[in-house]
Scaffold this active site. Structure first.
Site, PDB file in Angstrom:
ATOM      1  N   ASP A 283      -1.840 -12.922  -5.269  1.00 13.68           N
ATOM      2  CA  ASP A 283      -2.662 -11.754  -5.582  1.00 13.68           C
ATOM      3  C   ASP A 283      -2.394 -10.711  -4.501  1.00 13.68           C
ATOM      4  O   ASP A 283      -2.575 -10.980  -3.306  1.00 13.68           O
ATOM      5  CB  ASP A 283      -4.143 -12.163  -5.590  1.00 13.68           C
ATOM      6  CG  ASP A 283      -5.057 -11.020  -6.019  1.00 13.68           C
ATOM      7  OD1 ASP A 283      -4.638  -9.841  -5.973  1.00 13.68           O
ATOM      8  OD2 ASP A 283      -6.206 -11.320  -6.392  1.00 13.68           O
TER       9      ASP A 283
ATOM     10  N   VAL B 131      -2.202  -2.689 -11.176  1.00 12.55           N
ATOM     11  CA  VAL B 131      -2.760  -2.212 -12.444  1.00 12.55           C
ATOM     12  C   VAL B 131      -1.902  -1.040 -12.905  1.00 12.55           C
ATOM     13  O   VAL B 131      -1.673  -0.098 -12.140  1.00 12.55           O
ATOM     14  CB  VAL B 131      -4.230  -1.795 -12.253  1.00 12.55           C
ATOM     15  CG1 VAL B 131      -4.783  -1.185 -13.526  1.00 12.55           C
ATOM     16  CG2 VAL B 131      -5.064  -2.993 -11.799  1.00 12.55           C
TER      17      VAL B 131
ATOM     18  N   GLY C 226       4.112  -4.498  -8.744  1.00 15.04           N
ATOM     19  CA  GLY C 226       2.853  -5.154  -9.086  1.00 15.04           C
ATOM     20  C   GLY C 226       1.659  -4.233  -8.965  1.00 15.04           C
ATOM     21  O   GLY C 226       1.605  -3.355  -8.104  1.00 15.04           O
TER      22      GLY C 226
ATOM     23  N   LYS D  27      -1.252   5.903  -7.044  1.00 12.24           N
ATOM     24  CA  LYS D  27       0.198   6.057  -6.853  1.00 12.24           C
ATOM     25  C   LYS D  27       0.484   7.160  -5.829  1.00 12.24           C
ATOM     26  O   LYS D  27       1.427   7.049  -5.028  1.00 12.24           O
ATOM     27  CB  LYS D  27       0.870   6.363  -8.197  1.00 12.24           C
ATOM     28  CG  LYS D  27       0.743   5.240  -9.237  1.00 12.24           C
ATOM     29  CD  LYS D  27       1.449   3.973  -8.793  1.00 12.24           C
ATOM     30  CE  LYS D  27       1.478   2.928  -9.904  1.00 12.24           C
ATOM     31  NZ  LYS D  27       2.170   1.693  -9.505  1.00 12.24           N
TER      32      LYS D  27
ATOM     33  N   SER E  77       8.066   6.906 -18.965  1.00 14.64           N
ATOM     34  CA  SER E  77       7.612   5.889 -19.928  1.00 14.64           C
ATOM     35  C   SER E  77       8.777   4.951 -20.153  1.00 14.64           C
ATOM     36  O   SER E  77       9.716   5.291 -20.892  1.00 14.64           O
ATOM     37  CB  SER E  77       7.209   6.550 -21.245  1.00 14.64           C
ATOM     38  OG  SER E  77       6.241   7.559 -21.034  1.00 14.64           O
ATOM     39  N   SER E  78       8.714   3.774 -19.522  1.00 12.59           N
ATOM     40  CA  SER E  78       9.854   2.863 -19.601  1.00 12.59           C
ATOM     41  C   SER E  78       9.542   1.702 -20.521  1.00 12.59           C
ATOM     42  O   SER E  78       8.802   0.764 -20.162  1.00 12.59           O
ATOM     43  CB  SER E  78      10.231   2.367 -18.199  1.00 12.59           C
ATOM     44  OG  SER E  78      11.507   1.784 -18.231  1.00 12.59           O
TER      45      SER E  78
ATOM     46  N   TYR F 157      -5.758   5.819 -11.405  1.00 15.97           N
ATOM     47  CA  TYR F 157      -4.423   5.198 -11.374  1.00 15.97           C
ATOM     48  C   TYR F 157      -3.412   6.147 -10.728  1.00 15.97           C
ATOM     49  O   TYR F 157      -2.677   5.772  -9.804  1.00 15.97           O
ATOM     50  CB  TYR F 157      -4.028   4.836 -12.803  1.00 15.97           C
ATOM     51  CG  TYR F 157      -2.589   4.456 -12.997  1.00 15.97           C
ATOM     52  CD1 TYR F 157      -2.106   3.247 -12.517  1.00 15.97           C
ATOM     53  CD2 TYR F 157      -1.712   5.314 -13.674  1.00 15.97           C
ATOM     54  CE1 TYR F 157      -0.769   2.896 -12.699  1.00 15.97           C
ATOM     55  CE2 TYR F 157      -0.396   4.967 -13.871  1.00 15.97           C
ATOM     56  CZ  TYR F 157       0.084   3.760 -13.380  1.00 15.97           C
ATOM     57  OH  TYR F 157       1.403   3.426 -13.561  1.00 15.97           O
TER      58      TYR F 157
ATOM     59  N   ASP G 203       3.855 -12.608  -8.895  1.00 13.10           N
ATOM     60  CA  ASP G 203       2.845 -11.996  -9.770  1.00 13.10           C
ATOM     61  C   ASP G 203       1.597 -12.860  -9.679  1.00 13.10           C
ATOM     62  O   ASP G 203       1.619 -13.932  -9.051  1.00 13.10           O
ATOM     63  CB  ASP G 203       3.367 -11.927 -11.227  1.00 13.10           C
ATOM     64  CG  ASP G 203       2.750 -10.775 -12.010  1.00 13.10           C
ATOM     65  OD1 ASP G 203       1.513 -10.781 -12.196  1.00 13.10           O
ATOM     66  OD2 ASP G 203       3.492  -9.863 -12.410  1.00 13.10           O
ATOM     67  N   ILE G 204       0.492 -12.375 -10.309  1.00 11.72           N
ATOM     68  CA  ILE G 204      -0.651 -13.283 -10.508  1.00 11.72           C
ATOM     69  C   ILE G 204      -0.643 -13.831 -11.930  1.00 11.72           C
ATOM     70  O   ILE G 204      -1.349 -14.778 -12.215  1.00 11.72           O
ATOM     71  CB  ILE G 204      -2.035 -12.611 -10.271  1.00 11.72           C
ATOM     72  CG1 ILE G 204      -2.065 -11.190 -10.823  1.00 11.72           C
ATOM     73  CG2 ILE G 204      -2.446 -12.669  -8.834  1.00 11.72           C
ATOM     74  CD1 ILE G 204      -3.463 -10.607 -10.869  1.00 11.72           C
TER      75      ILE G 204
END
Ligand code: NAI
Ligand code: 15L
Length: 275
Positions: A60, A83, A81, A149, A174-175, A145, A42-43
């Site tokens: 990154d 946004v 990973g 995807k 929605s997890s 977004y 991760d960053i």
């Protein structure tokens, strides 16, 4: 795949991107069932390594050389990973679009043959709530977004046909530990069902590029997984156990922004370009 001689597991090393995030923290605990070593990346700050079976690597996703190094000696990738909400295009571009390209290029270079890609229900967010959608329904992204995807899914198709890298793209609903509003009574994916789905996505034979909706066995689903039956995903949880609590504590669906569409609030985010 490298097999460990003492206690065989399906994979030697799995790379988990987005390991500091909500779902990354869940899967970092679950993935050791399937791999001798989990490389968490991760960053954002992550909990430190707990030993040689639990590697931590800051990177990154927008850094192509960094991602190439990250994927070295990896047998499979769970790519979370990026946004994870609607944002201005430039932010989405770096983490999600360039980042996913870097992951696939690195997989090609290092011979990785299985990727689980965290896609999103926002690929089809502009279908009306209540309308049944499946993996073959034309996509209706509900923002930059959701577009990123959709691009990731197309990347998966290309890398399968060109290089034989197999991917399961999970259009996660929605997890969260429990549904947060009335829309999520239809879209909720429990953490145990998420873990089960990721396991099937890693282990099922010949997935080529499979798109599956990540959703629990809820009472009023909008998504049909008929085209992903070969994964053997059989969700056990049901948002119904939270219905009374959710209906008591949250506004009626029609008072929520974007309530006409499956993508809910994402369908009314932006525009960002006028600031
Ligand atoms: P999250 O936002 O909690 O985690 C995403 C992680 O990605 C964060 O830890 C963040 O630091 C990292 N990240 C962002 N930009 C990065 C970069 N440039 N380089 C490296 N790492 C970067 O999101 P969550 O909820 O854990 O979701 C995980 C994945 O699943 C995301 O790809 C999200 O889009 C997808 N998803 C999640 C859903 C959910 O309900 N939780 C629903 C649909 C999709
Ligand atoms: C997503 O794609 C987001 O990553 C997550 O935070 C939720 O908002 C989810 O969709 C949703 O649609 O509820």
């Amino acid at each position: 795949m490298t097999q460990h001689p003492a206690t065989p597991k399906p994979f030697n090393r799995i790379l988990l991107t987005g390991a500091a995030g909500g779902l990354g923290r869940v899967l970092r605990e679950a993935l050791p069932t399937h791999a001798h070593i989990v490389r968490a990346s991760d960053i954002s700050p992550m909990t430190p390594s707990r030993g040689k079976h639990d590697e931590v690597a800051y990177c990154d996703l927008a850094d192509k050389a960094g991602v190439a190094a990250l994927v070295k000696d990896v047998d499979a990738i769970v790519h979370l990973g990026g946004v994870s909400v609607e944002r201005p295009f430039e932010q989405i571009l770096e983490a999600n679009i360039r980042g996913t390209f870097h992951v696939y290029e690195a997989a090609r270079q290092h011979g990785v043959k299985r990727i689980v890609f965290a896609s999103s229900n926002h690929v089809t967010g502009f279908y009306p709530q209540g309308v049944e959608v499946d993996a073959h329904s034309p996509r209706r992204p509900d923002g930059y977004y959701g577009l990123s995807k959709a691009y990731g899914e197309d990347m998966a198709t290309f890398y399968f046909h060109r290089y034989g890298i197999q991917t399961v793209s999970v259009r996660i609903g929605s997890s969260f530990p429990q549904p947060r509003n009335r829309r999520m009574l239809s879209t909720w994916l429990s953490y145990p069902d998420l873990e089960h789905l990721v396991a099937r996505a890693l282990l099922a034979d010949q997935v080529e590029h499979t798109v599956v909706y990540g959703v629990s066995n809820n009472r009023d689903p909008w998504w049909n997984n008929r085209h992903a039956a070969h994964l053997g995903f059989a969700p056990q949880d049901n948002s119904q156990v939270f219905r009374a609590q959710v209906e008591q504590q949250t506004k009626p669906a029609e008072q929520q922004p974007g309530s006409g569409f499956q993508g809910g609030p994402f369908t009314v985010a932006g525009p960002f370009g006028d600031d």
